[in-house]
Design a protein around this motif. Structure first.
Motif, PDB file in Angstrom:
ATOM      1  N   ARG A 197      -0.481   1.518  10.885  1.00  0.00           N
ATOM      2  CA  ARG A 197      -2.034   1.552  11.382  1.00  0.00           C
ATOM      3  C   ARG A 197      -2.648   0.329  10.124  1.00  0.00           C
ATOM      4  N   PRO A 198      -3.638  -0.330  10.313  1.00  0.00           N
ATOM      5  CA  PRO A 198      -4.180  -1.062  10.150  1.00  0.00           C
ATOM      6  C   PRO A 198      -4.875  -0.141   8.688  1.00  0.00           C
ATOM      7  N   PRO A 199      -4.689  -0.896   7.411  1.00  0.00           N
ATOM      8  CA  PRO A 199      -5.158  -0.165   6.226  1.00  0.00           C
ATOM      9  C   PRO A 199      -6.720   0.280   6.503  1.00  0.00           C
ATOM     10  N   GLY A 200      -7.404   1.583   5.886  1.00  0.00           N
ATOM     11  CA  GLY A 200      -8.558   1.121   5.888  1.00  0.00           C
ATOM     12  C   GLY A 200      -8.552   2.576   6.519  1.00  0.00           C
ATOM     13  N   ARG A 231       0.826  -1.179   0.522  1.00  0.00           N
ATOM     14  CA  ARG A 231      -0.014  -0.282  -0.260  1.00  0.00           C
ATOM     15  C   ARG A 231       0.379   1.853   0.004  1.00  0.00           C
TER      16      ARG A 231
END
Length: 158
Positions: free
Chosen positions: A155-158, A84
């Motif tokens: 941080r978690p994606p999204g 990402r």
């Protein structure tokens, strides 16, 4: 590009002629920690500060080509996948405007034994969210760029 997979939705910029670009790669280990390396004390820019893997896009090189080269040169690992994007920006240092793009990436290789360029990066570490303050050590007041890039990668994606 040379076996490097790019996840759907990841934007890879194409530098315009004459622009200076810098690429950055955040490698995460299975525990979700980010790889950082300490810049040596004699480095012209940002000596004795923690940094991510990366460097300048050379003439005739693509962003992905530079990313793969920098990962290999600085760690010995092989870039496998761009997971990402972490953002595109611009900054000035040494009187030169540089554009930057950073990615979370996956690599092939022994994560416990990076082949550092020891003269440039004498130490490495794996940092989690609780370790983020160390990335501000020896930085100029207000210089949170590396801290912020790594925090975004953790941080978690999204």
């Amino acid at each position: 590009m040379n076996g490097v997979e790019v996840a759907a939705g990841v934007r890879v910029p194409v530098p315009a002629e004459g622009e200076l670009w810098v690429v950055g790669a955040v490698v995460l280990d299975p525990a979700g920690r980010a790889f950082v390396q300490l810049r040596g004390p004699v480095r012209r820019l940002f000596p004795d500060t923690w940094d991510i893997v990366g460097g300048h896009v050379e003439a005739g090189e693509t962003v992905l080509g530079a990313l793969a080269r920098e990962v290999r040169e600085e760690t010995g690992w092989v870039l496998r996948r761009v997971v990402r994007g972490l953002g595109v920006g611009a900054w000035e240092a040494g009187g030169l405007l540089r554009h930057s793009v950073d990615f979370v990436v996956e690599v092939d290789g022994d994560l416990e034994r990076p082949a550092l360029e020891w003269d440039k990066h004498p130490r490495f570490a794996w940092v989690g969210v609780e370790d983020l303050p160390v990335l501000l050590v020896n930085r100029e007041p207000g210089d949170t760029v590396i801290h912020d890039i790594v925090a975004a990668a953790l941080r978690p994606p999204g």
